[in-house]
Design a protein around this motif. Sequence first.
Motif, mmCIF file in Angstrom:
data_model
loop_
_atom_site.group_PDB
_atom_site.id
_atom_site.type_symbol
_atom_site.label_atom_id
_atom_site.label_comp_id
_atom_site.label_asym_id
_atom_site.label_seq_id
_atom_site.Cartn_x
_atom_site.Cartn_y
_atom_site.Cartn_z
ATOM 1 N N HIS A 270 0.827 -1.210 0.000
ATOM 2 C CA HIS A 270 0.000 0.000 0.000
ATOM 3 C C HIS A 270 0.866 1.268 0.000
ATOM 4 O O HIS A 270 0.662 2.170 -0.819
ATOM 5 C CB HIS A 270 -0.931 -0.003 1.220
ATOM 6 N N HIS B 205 1.590 4.333 -3.189
ATOM 7 C CA HIS B 205 1.389 5.792 -3.178
ATOM 8 C C HIS B 205 2.354 6.492 -4.132
ATOM 9 O O HIS B 205 2.066 7.584 -4.630
ATOM 10 C CB HIS B 205 1.583 6.348 -1.763
ATOM 11 N N GLU C 185 -5.700 7.700 -1.610
ATOM 12 C CA GLU C 185 -5.865 6.483 -0.801
ATOM 13 C C GLU C 185 -6.563 5.378 -1.592
ATOM 14 O O GLU C 185 -6.263 4.199 -1.421
ATOM 15 C CB GLU C 185 -6.631 6.782 0.490
ATOM 16 N N ALA D 8 -3.838 3.791 -3.825
ATOM 17 C CA ALA D 8 -2.927 2.913 -3.078
ATOM 18 C C ALA D 8 -3.658 1.646 -2.617
ATOM 19 O O ALA D 8 -3.091 0.550 -2.647
ATOM 20 C CB ALA D 8 -2.328 3.664 -1.892
ATOM 21 N N TYR E 199 -12.034 5.472 1.541
ATOM 22 C CA TYR E 199 -11.074 4.568 0.895
ATOM 23 C C TYR E 199 -11.750 3.714 -0.174
ATOM 24 O O TYR E 199 -11.229 3.560 -1.276
ATOM 25 C CB TYR E 199 -10.412 3.646 1.948
HETATM 26 ZN ZN LIG Z 1 -2.340 5.262 2.174
#
Ligand SMILES: [Zn+2]
Length: 291
Positions: free
Chosen positions: A102, A106, A121, A124, A182
């Motif tokens: 994760h 990014h 987010e 990722a 998310y």
């Molecule tokens: Zn993150």
Amino acid sequence: MEIDRNGQVLELQIYAADAQASIRRWADHVADALTLVYGHWPRDRWRMRVYTIGTADARELDSSRDVIPWAQVNRGTVDTVTFYVLAGASTEQLNANWTGYHELAHLLIPYRGWGDMWFSEGLASYYQNLLQVRAGQLSEQQMWQKLYEGFERGLADTAFDGIPLSRVSRNLRQNGGYMRVYWSGVRYFLDIDHRLRQESGGAQSLDTSLTDLNACCADKSMSVPQMVERLDALTSTTVFSAEYQRYRSSTTLPDYRALFASLGLIILDGKIELADNTPGARLRSGFAIAP
Ligand SMILES: [Zn+2]
């Protein structure tokens, strides 16, 4: 130490008395996984810092422990990803933890951290799954199972329904709403990836779009509106900006079930089954393969 891959350099700094070797093998593994989107790292020079915390007693590290309790990405002249890992964690435990994938994911976009947190987010969180399946850490079934369970968690969190995603995202740290933010972001990228692959017969994808964005703009510092405008231009579509407008004003997490069905994903008693021999199944298999 410096790790050189085809002229690109990773500065790997491990601050640990013990466990140097197991951390080194894990760092190699996740750094390799990061090449499985555009064939190389996002930057010519970048840095991973790893600190160990807690006890080195392996008996305390049963499978329920989160072996990477904290991590942080700092974007700058040299992008730096800092990890805090439990001392005593094995390479296998670290490899199986999603946090490594994760945080490195990014770095796939030249975003330097203003606004539209749902977008960065979501990216990722989406790619942490693609990187794991491409690195052999998850099976294709396990990857879709994780996405399914994530969307279900997102839909179950109804506390912020009725409020536009852009506002929930802006007030995330004060008010919460992580599941909505998310998983709306993941849904945005899955939607776009699906449409690009379908409309181009597999020639285009989110992978190819981000590869082109990296080629033009890796060293730039771009806001999300700037990135979606550039991604539209690079793909000769309007899909990134049109969906950006649609998602940021969305007042609930869009349902995923029709999209799953079109990819030959069957939901049976909470378990995902992969249908073969459907038009969607061939399209679906492309997500799990590095381009
Ligand atoms: Zn993150």
